[in-house]
Design a protein around this motif. Structure first.
Motif, PDB file in Angstrom:
ATOM      1  N   GLY A  85      37.395  74.473  23.238  1.00 20.46           N
ATOM      2  CA  GLY A  85      36.741  73.474  24.057  1.00 20.46           C
ATOM      3  C   GLY A  85      36.695  73.824  25.524  1.00 20.46           C
ATOM      4  N   ALA A  86      37.257  74.970  25.906  1.00 22.05           N
ATOM      5  CA  ALA A  86      37.177  75.402  27.301  1.00 22.05           C
ATOM      6  C   ALA A  86      35.722  75.714  27.660  1.00 22.05           C
ATOM      7  CB  ALA A  86      38.053  76.633  27.516  1.00 22.05           C
ATOM      8  N   GLY A  87      35.407  75.599  28.903  1.00 24.29           N
ATOM      9  CA  GLY A  87      34.026  75.785  29.329  1.00 24.29           C
ATOM     10  C   GLY A  87      33.503  77.180  29.046  1.00 24.29           C
ATOM     11  N   ALA A  88      32.270  77.248  28.557  1.00 28.38           N
ATOM     12  CA  ALA A  88      31.568  78.522  28.316  1.00 28.38           C
ATOM     13  C   ALA A  88      32.369  79.470  27.428  1.00 28.38           C
ATOM     14  CB  ALA A  88      31.237  79.193  29.641  1.00 28.38           C
ATOM     15  N   ASP A  89      32.982  78.918  26.382  1.00 26.14           N
ATOM     16  CA  ASP A  89      33.753  79.749  25.433  1.00 26.14           C
ATOM     17  C   ASP A  89      33.021  79.810  24.095  1.00 26.14           C
ATOM     18  OD1 ASP A  89      35.667  81.349  24.369  1.00 26.14           O
ATOM     19  OD2 ASP A  89      37.176  79.778  24.121  1.00 26.14           O
ATOM     20  N   GLU A  90      31.820  80.363  24.146  1.00 28.34           N
ATOM     21  CA  GLU A  90      31.032  80.462  22.915  1.00 28.34           C
ATOM     22  C   GLU A  90      31.656  81.476  21.963  1.00 28.34           C
ATOM     23  OE1 GLU A  90      27.078  81.430  23.990  1.00 28.34           O
ATOM     24  OE2 GLU A  90      26.654  79.465  24.899  1.00 28.34           O
ATOM     25  N   LEU A  91      31.515  81.203  20.675  1.00 23.81           N
ATOM     26  CA  LEU A  91      32.080  82.104  19.664  1.00 23.81           C
ATOM     27  C   LEU A  91      31.432  83.478  19.732  1.00 23.81           C
ATOM     28  CD1 LEU A  91      34.098  82.258  17.295  1.00 23.81           C
ATOM     29  CD2 LEU A  91      32.217  81.604  15.770  1.00 23.81           C
ATOM     30  N   SER A  92      30.153  83.518  20.073  1.00 22.98           N
ATOM     31  CA  SER A  92      29.447  84.797  20.142  1.00 22.98           C
ATOM     32  C   SER A  92      29.925  85.661  21.305  1.00 22.98           C
ATOM     33  CB  SER A  92      27.940  84.552  20.266  1.00 22.98           C
ATOM     34  OG  SER A  92      27.652  83.773  21.423  1.00 22.98           O
ATOM     35  N   SER A  93      30.704  85.079  22.270  1.00 25.68           N
ATOM     36  CA  SER A  93      31.263  85.888  23.338  1.00 25.68           C
ATOM     37  C   SER A  93      32.412  86.754  22.840  1.00 25.68           C
ATOM     38  CB  SER A  93      31.760  84.985  24.478  1.00 25.68           C
ATOM     39  OG  SER A  93      30.688  84.265  25.046  1.00 25.68           O
ATOM     40  N   SER A  94      33.117  86.265  21.811  1.00 26.86           N
ATOM     41  CA  SER A  94      34.251  87.010  21.265  1.00 26.86           C
ATOM     42  C   SER A  94      33.899  87.788  20.011  1.00 26.86           C
ATOM     43  CB  SER A  94      35.409  86.050  20.961  1.00 26.86           C
ATOM     44  OG  SER A  94      35.829  85.364  22.122  1.00 26.86           O
ATOM     45  N   PHE A  95      32.933  87.297  19.234  1.00 26.53           N
ATOM     46  CA  PHE A  95      32.612  87.913  17.948  1.00 26.53           C
ATOM     47  C   PHE A  95      31.108  88.113  17.815  1.00 26.53           C
ATOM     48  CE2 PHE A  95      36.499  85.491  17.456  1.00 26.53           C
ATOM     49  CZ  PHE A  95      37.344  86.398  16.841  1.00 26.53           C
ATOM     50  N   GLY A  96      30.743  89.275  17.322  1.00 28.74           N
ATOM     51  CA  GLY A  96      29.346  89.549  17.029  1.00 28.74           C
ATOM     52  C   GLY A  96      29.034  89.222  15.578  1.00 28.74           C
ATOM     53  N   GLY A  97      27.861  89.616  15.136  1.00 28.68           N
ATOM     54  CA  GLY A  97      27.495  89.426  13.745  1.00 28.68           C
ATOM     55  C   GLY A  97      28.383  90.236  12.816  1.00 28.68           C
ATOM     56  N   GLN A  98      28.527  89.763  11.585  1.00 31.09           N
ATOM     57  CA  GLN A  98      29.411  90.413  10.621  1.00 31.09           C
ATOM     58  C   GLN A  98      28.731  90.562   9.265  1.00 31.09           C
ATOM     59  OE1 GLN A  98      33.170  88.316  10.403  1.00 31.09           O
ATOM     60  NE2 GLN A  98      33.727  88.828  12.516  1.00 31.09           N
ATOM     61  N   VAL A  99      29.255  91.510   8.493  1.00 27.36           N
ATOM     62  CA  VAL A  99      28.835  91.705   7.100  1.00 27.36           C
ATOM     63  C   VAL A  99      29.994  91.246   6.218  1.00 27.36           C
ATOM     64  CG1 VAL A  99      28.124  93.352   5.343  1.00 27.36           C
ATOM     65  CG2 VAL A  99      27.318  93.618   7.696  1.00 27.36           C
ATOM     66  N   PRO A 100      29.869  90.090   5.591  1.00 24.94           N
ATOM     67  CA  PRO A 100      30.971  89.586   4.782  1.00 24.94           C
ATOM     68  C   PRO A 100      30.905  90.100   3.343  1.00 24.94           C
ATOM     69  CG  PRO A 100      29.269  87.935   4.897  1.00 24.94           C
ATOM     70  CD  PRO A 100      28.766  89.118   5.688  1.00 24.94           C
ATOM     71  N   VAL A 101      32.051  90.188   2.720  1.00 21.09           N
ATOM     72  CA  VAL A 101      32.173  90.458   1.285  1.00 21.09           C
ATOM     73  C   VAL A 101      33.073  89.370   0.712  1.00 21.09           C
ATOM     74  CG1 VAL A 101      32.891  92.066  -0.507  1.00 21.09           C
ATOM     75  CG2 VAL A 101      31.887  92.938   1.610  1.00 21.09           C
ATOM     76  N   LEU A 102      32.505  88.496  -0.087  1.00 16.83           N
ATOM     77  CA  LEU A 102      33.243  87.368  -0.643  1.00 16.83           C
ATOM     78  C   LEU A 102      33.252  87.435  -2.161  1.00 16.83           C
ATOM     79  CD1 LEU A 102      31.527  85.992   2.039  1.00 16.83           C
ATOM     80  CD2 LEU A 102      33.197  84.226   1.461  1.00 16.83           C
ATOM     81  N   ILE A 103      34.335  86.957  -2.742  1.00 16.40           N
ATOM     82  CA  ILE A 103      34.511  86.919  -4.188  1.00 16.40           C
ATOM     83  C   ILE A 103      34.729  85.469  -4.611  1.00 16.40           C
ATOM     84  CG2 ILE A 103      35.915  87.672  -6.138  1.00 16.40           C
ATOM     85  CD1 ILE A 103      36.611  90.171  -4.570  1.00 16.40           C
ATOM     86  N   ASP A 104      34.005  85.035  -5.629  1.00 17.78           N
ATOM     87  CA  ASP A 104      34.199  83.720  -6.236  1.00 17.78           C
ATOM     88  C   ASP A 104      34.772  83.920  -7.635  1.00 17.78           C
ATOM     89  OD1 ASP A 104      32.772  82.095  -4.145  1.00 17.78           O
ATOM     90  OD2 ASP A 104      31.099  83.340  -4.801  1.00 17.78           O
ATOM     91  N   VAL A 105      35.876  83.274  -7.932  1.00 18.78           N
ATOM     92  CA  VAL A 105      36.502  83.365  -9.251  1.00 18.78           C
ATOM     93  C   VAL A 105      36.850  81.957  -9.696  1.00 18.78           C
ATOM     94  CG1 VAL A 105      38.406  84.282 -10.617  1.00 18.78           C
ATOM     95  CG2 VAL A 105      37.467  85.632  -8.746  1.00 18.78           C
ATOM     96  N   GLY A 106      36.454  81.603 -10.921  1.00 20.81           N
ATOM     97  CA  GLY A 106      36.760  80.263 -11.389  1.00 20.81           C
ATOM     98  C   GLY A 106      36.378  80.045 -12.829  1.00 20.81           C
ATOM     99  N   PHE A 107      36.181  78.776 -13.160  1.00 15.04           N
ATOM    100  CA  PHE A 107      35.970  78.364 -14.545  1.00 15.04           C
ATOM    101  C   PHE A 107      34.861  77.332 -14.584  1.00 15.04           C
ATOM    102  CE2 PHE A 107      37.486  78.067 -18.863  1.00 15.04           C
ATOM    103  CZ  PHE A 107      37.135  76.782 -19.268  1.00 15.04           C
ATOM    104  N   LYS A 108      33.923  77.517 -15.526  1.00 15.11           N
ATOM    105  CA  LYS A 108      32.856  76.544 -15.725  1.00 15.11           C
ATOM    106  C   LYS A 108      33.302  75.518 -16.754  1.00 15.11           C
ATOM    107  CE  LYS A 108      28.558  76.996 -15.444  1.00 15.11           C
ATOM    108  NZ  LYS A 108      27.145  77.264 -15.768  1.00 15.11           N
ATOM    109  N   SER A 109      33.465  74.279 -16.302  1.00 13.60           N
ATOM    110  CA  SER A 109      33.834  73.178 -17.181  1.00 13.60           C
ATOM    111  C   SER A 109      32.554  72.447 -17.579  1.00 13.60           C
ATOM    112  CB  SER A 109      34.795  72.235 -16.458  1.00 13.60           C
ATOM    113  OG  SER A 109      35.074  71.111 -17.260  1.00 13.60           O
ATOM    114  N   GLY A 110      32.157  72.584 -18.828  1.00 14.89           N
ATOM    115  CA  GLY A 110      30.858  72.079 -19.228  1.00 14.89           C
ATOM    116  C   GLY A 110      29.772  73.041 -18.791  1.00 14.89           C
ATOM    117  N   ASP A 111      28.534  72.575 -18.829  1.00 21.13           N
ATOM    118  CA  ASP A 111      27.411  73.450 -18.511  1.00 21.13           C
ATOM    119  C   ASP A 111      27.161  73.565 -17.016  1.00 21.13           C
ATOM    120  OD1 ASP A 111      27.092  73.758 -21.203  1.00 21.13           O
ATOM    121  OD2 ASP A 111      25.405  72.376 -21.383  1.00 21.13           O
TER     122      ASP A 111
END
Length: 261
Positions: A85-111
């Motif tokens: 919440g500090a002034g002019a502390d945008e997230l893009s000032s600290s971090f650029g664009g990223q390439v994520p790799v995410l995994i979803d693991v779970g169970f289908k209950s019903g259809d």
């Protein structure tokens, strides 16, 4: 009288098998009777105790999957909002664009419903505030974002070849920017809660075991603590709870590969 009756009786006895022999070719050529509606030609009439026939999905579609389901997704993510919440502390000032790799693991209950967890790591570079120091000779900079949490998905057409779905999750987020050079190493980590991990996509069900399709991902989070380290040692004055918090987000567009769609 008995002798006179033997002739007609014997003739009648011989005429019956002779009639069957003469009629057998005609009976062989006669068409088989048609089975009642709903009964296959090779089956007899169904008993009330027989199990109902399995209905195949229309248009050659695959039956809806149940049980364990896994997916891997990736794309490109852009930061939005403010890191604090500090002034002019945008997230893009600290971090650029990223390439994520995410995994979803779970169970289908019903259809239609999937219950599971998501976990992933995003790889990218620092934001605009680090452009000058990171472009200097001998200094290497990078950034990563780790996220983990439970999720639920609703599949809108689980038995179709084209299956749209919506998802929601919440969990933990840790974003770190690192700098390494001849004088030493420095890093800053922000940690907080993902209040909403919104997902939407379409699975093209290629087979019973494989599917693929586009996915849109938006996470809404708030950092609550910061950790700054210099050569692996925490800097007390630059670490601790964030007094003025703010909301930020990561918007991602990519694709996913699904096992047992």
């Amino acid at each position: 009288m008995a002798t006179l009756m033997q002739g007609p009786i014997a003739l009648a006895a011989l005429s019956f098998p002779l009639t069957l022999l003469l009629a057998s070719p005609v009976l062989a050529q006669a068409p088989a009777p048609r089975p009642p509606p709903g009964v296959a030609p090779h089956e007899g009439p169904r008993s009330p105790f027989d199990a109902p026939p399995v209905k195949e999905p229309a248009d050659g579609a695959l039956p809806a999957a149940r049980g364990i389901q896994m997916a891997v997704r990736s794309g490109y993510t852009i930061p939005m909002g403010d890191a604090t919440g500090a002034g002019a502390d945008e997230l893009s000032s600290s971090f650029g664009g990223q390439v994520p790799v995410l995994i979803d693991v779970g169970f289908k209950s019903g259809d239609s419903f999937f219950f599971g967890i998501y976990a992933g790591l995003g790889f990218g570079g620092p934001g605009s505030a680090a452009d000058v120091p990171c472009s200097s000779s001998g200094l290497s900079c990078d950034a990563q974002t780790f996220r983990f949490g439970p999720e639920v998905q609703v599949h809108l057409h689980p038995a179709g070849k084209v299956n749209p779905w919506l998802g929601y999750g919440l969990g933990l987020e840790i974003s770190t920017v690192s700098m390494r050079g001849p004088a030493g190493n420095a890093s800053m980590s922000l940690m907080g809660v993902e209040l909403g991990h919104l997902m939407a996509g379409v699975d093209f069900r290629l087979s019973r075991t494989l599917g693929a399709g586009p996915v849109l991902d938006l996470s809404l989070a708030q950092y609550s603590s910061i950790t700054t380290e210099l050569n692996g040692v925490e800097v007390p004055g630059a670490s601790g709870r964030i007094a003025e918090t703010a909301f930020h987000g990561w918007l991602s567009l990519g694709a996913r590969l699904v096992l047992f769609p």
